[in-house]
Design a protein around this motif. Structure first.
Motif, PDB file in Angstrom:
ATOM      1  N   VAL A 254     -10.420  -1.152  -3.467  1.00 46.52           N
ATOM      2  CA  VAL A 254     -11.288  -0.263  -4.249  1.00 46.52           C
ATOM      3  C   VAL A 254     -12.557   0.057  -3.473  1.00 46.52           C
ATOM      4  CG1 VAL A 254     -12.672  -0.060  -6.353  1.00 46.52           C
ATOM      5  CG2 VAL A 254     -10.382  -1.054  -6.456  1.00 46.52           C
ATOM      6  N   ASP A 255     -13.139  -0.958  -2.825  1.00 50.44           N
ATOM      7  CA  ASP A 255     -14.349  -0.734  -2.026  1.00 50.44           C
ATOM      8  C   ASP A 255     -14.100   0.262  -0.902  1.00 50.44           C
ATOM      9  OD1 ASP A 255     -15.788  -2.470  -3.590  1.00 50.44           O
ATOM     10  OD2 ASP A 255     -15.517  -4.194  -2.264  1.00 50.44           O
ATOM     11  N   GLN A 256     -12.915   0.168  -0.299  1.00 50.15           N
ATOM     12  CA  GLN A 256     -12.585   1.057   0.821  1.00 50.15           C
ATOM     13  C   GLN A 256     -12.264   2.468   0.363  1.00 50.15           C
ATOM     14  OE1 GLN A 256      -9.204  -0.941   2.467  1.00 50.15           O
ATOM     15  NE2 GLN A 256     -10.385  -2.630   3.326  1.00 50.15           N
ATOM     16  N   GLU A 257     -11.588   2.593  -0.769  1.00 54.23           N
ATOM     17  CA  GLU A 257     -11.006   3.873  -1.140  1.00 54.23           C
ATOM     18  C   GLU A 257     -11.706   4.588  -2.290  1.00 54.23           C
ATOM     19  OE1 GLU A 257      -8.601   5.093   0.654  1.00 54.23           O
ATOM     20  OE2 GLU A 257      -8.448   3.300   1.878  1.00 54.23           O
ATOM     21  N   ILE A 258     -11.908   3.904  -3.375  1.00 59.61           N
ATOM     22  CA  ILE A 258     -12.431   4.571  -4.568  1.00 59.61           C
ATOM     23  C   ILE A 258     -13.923   4.356  -4.703  1.00 59.61           C
ATOM     24  CG2 ILE A 258     -12.218   4.824  -7.053  1.00 59.61           C
ATOM     25  CD1 ILE A 258      -9.744   5.662  -5.450  1.00 59.61           C
TER      26      ILE A 258
ATOM     27  N   GLY B 156      -3.834  -2.950  16.041  1.00 58.92           N
ATOM     28  CA  GLY B 156      -5.249  -3.241  15.829  1.00 58.92           C
ATOM     29  C   GLY B 156      -6.153  -2.063  16.129  1.00 58.92           C
ATOM     30  N   THR B 157      -5.607  -0.845  16.147  1.00 62.47           N
ATOM     31  CA  THR B 157      -6.419   0.342  16.408  1.00 62.47           C
ATOM     32  C   THR B 157      -6.658   1.160  15.146  1.00 62.47           C
ATOM     33  OG1 THR B 157      -4.417   1.541  17.055  1.00 62.47           O
ATOM     34  CG2 THR B 157      -5.697   0.513  18.814  1.00 62.47           C
ATOM     35  N   SER B 158      -6.429   0.553  13.991  1.00 64.61           N
ATOM     36  CA  SER B 158      -6.663   1.211  12.707  1.00 64.61           C
ATOM     37  C   SER B 158      -7.047   0.161  11.678  1.00 64.61           C
ATOM     38  CB  SER B 158      -5.409   1.957  12.247  1.00 64.61           C
ATOM     39  OG  SER B 158      -5.535   2.373  10.904  1.00 64.61           O
ATOM     40  N   TYR B 159      -7.861   0.590  10.714  1.00 62.95           N
ATOM     41  CA  TYR B 159      -8.239  -0.323   9.631  1.00 62.95           C
ATOM     42  C   TYR B 159      -7.145  -0.460   8.580  1.00 62.95           C
ATOM     43  CZ  TYR B 159     -13.045  -0.598  11.324  1.00 62.95           C
ATOM     44  OH  TYR B 159     -14.158  -0.840  12.083  1.00 62.95           O
ATOM     45  N   GLY B 160      -6.127   0.404   8.627  1.00 61.44           N
ATOM     46  CA  GLY B 160      -5.013   0.292   7.689  1.00 61.44           C
ATOM     47  C   GLY B 160      -5.406   0.523   6.250  1.00 61.44           C
ATOM     48  N   TRP B 161      -6.323   1.465   6.024  1.00 63.26           N
ATOM     49  CA  TRP B 161      -6.769   1.733   4.656  1.00 63.26           C
ATOM     50  C   TRP B 161      -5.667   2.413   3.844  1.00 63.26           C
ATOM     51  CZ3 TRP B 161     -11.904   3.734   7.036  1.00 63.26           C
ATOM     52  CH2 TRP B 161     -12.765   2.640   7.231  1.00 63.26           C
ATOM     53  N   LEU B 162      -5.778   2.294   2.539  1.00 59.90           N
ATOM     54  CA  LEU B 162      -4.755   2.800   1.625  1.00 59.90           C
ATOM     55  C   LEU B 162      -4.463   4.280   1.863  1.00 59.90           C
ATOM     56  CD1 LEU B 162      -2.958   2.357  -0.897  1.00 59.90           C
ATOM     57  CD2 LEU B 162      -4.958   2.922  -2.294  1.00 59.90           C
ATOM     58  N   ARG B 163      -5.491   5.072   2.103  1.00 56.37           N
ATOM     59  CA  ARG B 163      -5.293   6.516   2.220  1.00 56.37           C
ATOM     60  C   ARG B 163      -4.430   6.889   3.425  1.00 56.37           C
ATOM     61  NH1 ARG B 163     -10.867   5.754   3.265  1.00 56.37           N
ATOM     62  NH2 ARG B 163     -11.568   6.282   5.378  1.00 56.37           N
ATOM     63  N   TYR B 164      -4.302   5.997   4.387  1.00 59.08           N
ATOM     64  CA  TYR B 164      -3.460   6.292   5.542  1.00 59.08           C
ATOM     65  C   TYR B 164      -1.971   6.256   5.195  1.00 59.08           C
ATOM     66  CZ  TYR B 164      -7.729   5.480   8.260  1.00 59.08           C
ATOM     67  OH  TYR B 164      -9.008   5.537   8.768  1.00 59.08           O
ATOM     68  N   PHE B 165      -1.638   5.686   4.048  1.00 61.84           N
ATOM     69  CA  PHE B 165      -0.236   5.560   3.658  1.00 61.84           C
ATOM     70  C   PHE B 165       0.143   6.514   2.527  1.00 61.84           C
ATOM     71  CE2 PHE B 165      -1.641   1.385   5.251  1.00 61.84           C
ATOM     72  CZ  PHE B 165      -0.770   1.239   6.313  1.00 61.84           C
ATOM     73  N   CYS B 166      -0.729   7.456   2.207  1.00 66.62           N
ATOM     74  CA  CYS B 166      -0.508   8.313   1.041  1.00 66.62           C
ATOM     75  C   CYS B 166       0.321   9.552   1.341  1.00 66.62           C
ATOM     76  CB  CYS B 166      -1.853   8.736   0.430  1.00 66.62           C
ATOM     77  SG  CYS B 166      -2.707  10.058   1.337  1.00 66.62           S
ATOM     78  N   TYR B 167       0.583   9.860   2.602  1.00 65.11           N
ATOM     79  CA  TYR B 167       1.170  11.157   2.949  1.00 65.11           C
ATOM     80  C   TYR B 167       2.629  11.297   2.533  1.00 65.11           C
ATOM     81  CZ  TYR B 167      -3.060  11.607   5.757  1.00 65.11           C
ATOM     82  OH  TYR B 167      -4.367  11.674   6.163  1.00 65.11           O
ATOM     83  N   SER B 168       3.302  10.201   2.232  1.00 65.24           N
ATOM     84  CA  SER B 168       4.704  10.288   1.806  1.00 65.24           C
ATOM     85  C   SER B 168       4.837  11.089   0.521  1.00 65.24           C
ATOM     86  CB  SER B 168       5.277   8.881   1.590  1.00 65.24           C
ATOM     87  OG  SER B 168       5.112   8.081   2.732  1.00 65.24           O
ATOM     88  N   LEU B 169       3.861  10.960  -0.369  1.00 67.23           N
ATOM     89  CA  LEU B 169       3.940  11.657  -1.651  1.00 67.23           C
ATOM     90  C   LEU B 169       3.860  13.176  -1.485  1.00 67.23           C
ATOM     91  CD1 LEU B 169       4.090  11.682  -4.710  1.00 67.23           C
ATOM     92  CD2 LEU B 169       1.632  11.229  -4.793  1.00 67.23           C
TER      93      LEU B 169
ATOM     94  N   ARG C 267       0.805  -1.224   0.000  1.00 68.78           N
ATOM     95  CA  ARG C 267       0.000   0.000   0.000  1.00 68.78           C
ATOM     96  C   ARG C 267       0.841   1.278   0.000  1.00 68.78           C
ATOM     97  NH1 ARG C 267      -2.534  -4.117   1.756  1.00 68.78           N
ATOM     98  NH2 ARG C 267      -4.814  -4.299   1.719  1.00 68.78           N
ATOM     99  N   ALA C 268       2.016   1.232   0.609  1.00 68.44           N
ATOM    100  CA  ALA C 268       2.821   2.447   0.749  1.00 68.44           C
ATOM    101  C   ALA C 268       3.719   2.723  -0.451  1.00 68.44           C
ATOM    102  CB  ALA C 268       3.674   2.365   2.016  1.00 68.44           C
ATOM    103  N   MET C 269       4.107   1.683  -1.190  1.00 64.72           N
ATOM    104  CA  MET C 269       5.097   1.868  -2.239  1.00 64.72           C
ATOM    105  C   MET C 269       4.678   2.855  -3.332  1.00 64.72           C
ATOM    106  SD  MET C 269       8.129   1.313  -2.946  1.00 64.72           S
ATOM    107  CE  MET C 269       8.460   0.112  -1.666  1.00 64.72           C
TER     108      MET C 269
END
Length: 538
Positions: free
Chosen positions: A422-426, A340-353, A293-295
């Motif tokens: 996709v269901d979670q994010e888009i 286990g205190t986060s759903y780990g959705w894709l958008r949580y890893f987007c801030y590096s960009l 997700r982060a790459m």
């Protein structure tokens, strides 16, 4: 300033204004199209618009109707737009108000980037190319159009980093003040501002200790003591506004709910909702999950690493600053997911960009007027050899930056082949069932008093015509009506299936068997699938 320079300056300002307006219009239009015509309505964006809606339309109107879970700034900014829903209902019912606010932040982000490139005297044409490539990156563009808080938070992230790098270069104290209030804005949008503020603080310390420009401020008398005082005073200036904002938020929770940490530990909070998150149990599984997700968002950072290795400038304090900025948010979300205190959705890893894009004006400025050191602390290269390294490094960097953005899009496309992501994010949430419930209430119960906890039914509330007939979580008599629906004159109850986060619905908490077994004081009227409507019979 010569006439030619003045004309060039004005021309660049006009271009910045034009790009800002263009991004705002396209983002807002795309968000409105997705909400109105495709009915793709992100749940978090809808809930923030709903919070603004309750402020105006729950009787009596008051700010406390906004609730004390979500950070308040998005809903506060949406209140004037939501007021227009009396004229054009989609402003609230399709969350267009949220689309407009997030579009404004996306446009301001591009403006800040271009202005920072200008201050670092980077070629305007190239600055425009990088800024547009970033702004039109599919993921960044989507989150600038959908009313979610991520795009709004990114503005403050970029704003703080741009001012941080300007402070590195010019040393003006006003940049510290700007960062301080940027952190306040970030905190009023997302709680991730706290680990990000820690990262900014580390950068402040490293710059004071290792930037030669800062030495005159502490290299007097007892240098060690003066250096400590300089760091202390700068950090106090940086953190005081944000600390004050946090204290006010806690006091509001205490006064209104009686629980100073209501936003943190109540059933409606992220901690309560994430109790239903599924995490990983091994380090290898965590690594695989995060890297996948982060790459797509780390490509820019890896490009900077590659070019710094080529130039022999990797082992410098400023790169360490960038590393801490990237890791402040990335490591925070990794830790949250691991615990286990986060759903780990894709958008949580987007801030590096956006972090690395905000760093880019400074990074490009480092090619100017520098002595290029050999790797691993060997003697510095000077003269023609240094100039050749700078020239090759600058050309390599200019080529790799747009290429890395293209690679980011390709990697993102591969990630989005996973339907669950996709269901979670888009795809997020298509609220057909919620709209069906609202239509049912509008057609068959237009004058009936309906009790519902808008923790999960906010989209129903936004689409009901006679909202004043609803008793919702923000209504002053909500708790009384939940405790005694019969005595409070409630005629119908809308109850979600108590699975997942709906288990925290106030009606389900008060009557845990109501959904499955009913009660002797009410009867089931309609089963919508994930919700049931009960009529109070007394």
């Amino acid at each position: 300033m010569t006439d030619n320079k003045k004309r060039k300056f004005l021309s660049e300002r006009l271009w910045i204004a034009a790009v800002t307006v263009m991004i705002f219009v396209t983002e807002a239009a795309y968000g409105a199209y997705r909400g109105i015509y495709e009915q793709i309505l992100p749940g978090d964006a809808m809930s923030r618009v709903a919070n603004a809606y309750y402020v105006l339309f729950v009787t009596p109107p008051r700010l406390s109707s906004m609730g004390l879970i979500w950070n308040p700034l998005p809903s506060l900014l949406e209140i004037p737009l939501v007021a227009l829903s009396t004229v054009w209902k989609p402003m609230a019912s399709r969350a267009v108000a949220g689309d407009i606010v997030s579009a404004a932040f996306a446009a301001l982000t591009a403006m800040i980037l271009l202005q920072t490139f200008q201050k670092f005297r980077i070629s305007f044409g190239y600055s425009l190319l990088i800024t547009l490539c970033y702004a039109l990156h599919p993921y960044i563009f989507y989150y600038g159009s959908n009313g979610m808080s991520e795009g709004m938070f990114i503005f403050f992230l970029v704003y703080c980093i741009c001012n941080l790098t300007l402070w590195f270069t010019y040393g003006t104290g006003s940049y510290i003040i700007k960062m301080a209030f940027g952190l306040v804005g970030g905190f009023l949008i997302r709680y991730e501002a706290i680990p990000f503020a820690v990262g900014i603080g580390v950068c402040i310390i490293l710059n004071i200790l290792y930037n030669p420009r800062e030495k005159p401020y502490w290299l007097v008398g007892n240098a060690k003591r003066e250096r400590f005082h300089y760091i202390e005073g700068t950090l106090v200036t940086l953190y005081t506004p944000a600390a004050y904002a946090g204290i006010v938020w806690i006091l509001l929770c205490l006064v209104i709910t009686g629980n100073p940490l209501y936003f943190l530990n109540s059933g409606y909070s992220n901690a309560g909702q994430s109790a239903f998150a599924s995490g990983v149990t091994t380090f290898s599984a965590l690594t695989q999950y995060v890297l996948f997700r982060a790459m797509p968002f780390l490509v820019f950072f890896l490009t900077i690493v590659f070019v710094r290795v080529f130039r022999g400038t990797l082992f410098r304090y400023d790169f360490l600053c960038l590393f801490f900025l990237v890791m402040s948010l990335l490591s925070f979300h990794i830790l949250m997911y691991w615990k286990g205190t986060s759903y780990g959705w894709l958008r949580y890893f987007c801030y590096s960009l956006p972090t690395c894009v905000a760093w880019m004006p400074y990074e490009m400025s480092t090619f100017q007027n520098e002595t290029v050191p050999e790797p691993y602390g060997l003697p510095a290269r000077r003269g023609r050899q240094a100039e050749q390294v700078k020239k090759k490094g600058r050309l390599l960097f200019k080529i790799l930056l747009p290429c890395s953005l293209v690679l980011s899009v390709l990697l993102l496309n591969n990630v989005l082949k996973d339907s669950s992501i996709v269901d979670q994010e888009i795809g997020t949430h298509v609220y057909q069932e919620n709209l069906e419930i609202a239509d049912y209430i509008n057609d068959k119960l237009p004058d009936k008093r309906v009790l519902t906890d808008v923790f999960t039914t906010y989209n129903v509330a936004l689409n009901v015509n006679n909202f004043q007939n609803l008793v919702v979580s923000s209504s002053p008599d909500f708790e009384k009506c939940v405790a005694d629906p019969v005595g409070s004159g409630i005629e119908y109850l809308l109850v979600p299936d108590p699975k997942g986060v709906s288990n925290y619905d106030a009606i389900n908490v008060a009557y845990p068997n109501l959904y499955a077994q009913g009660a002797d004081w009410c009867r089931e009227v309609y089963d919508f699938g994930d919700y049931k409507l009960f009529q109070v019979t007394g």
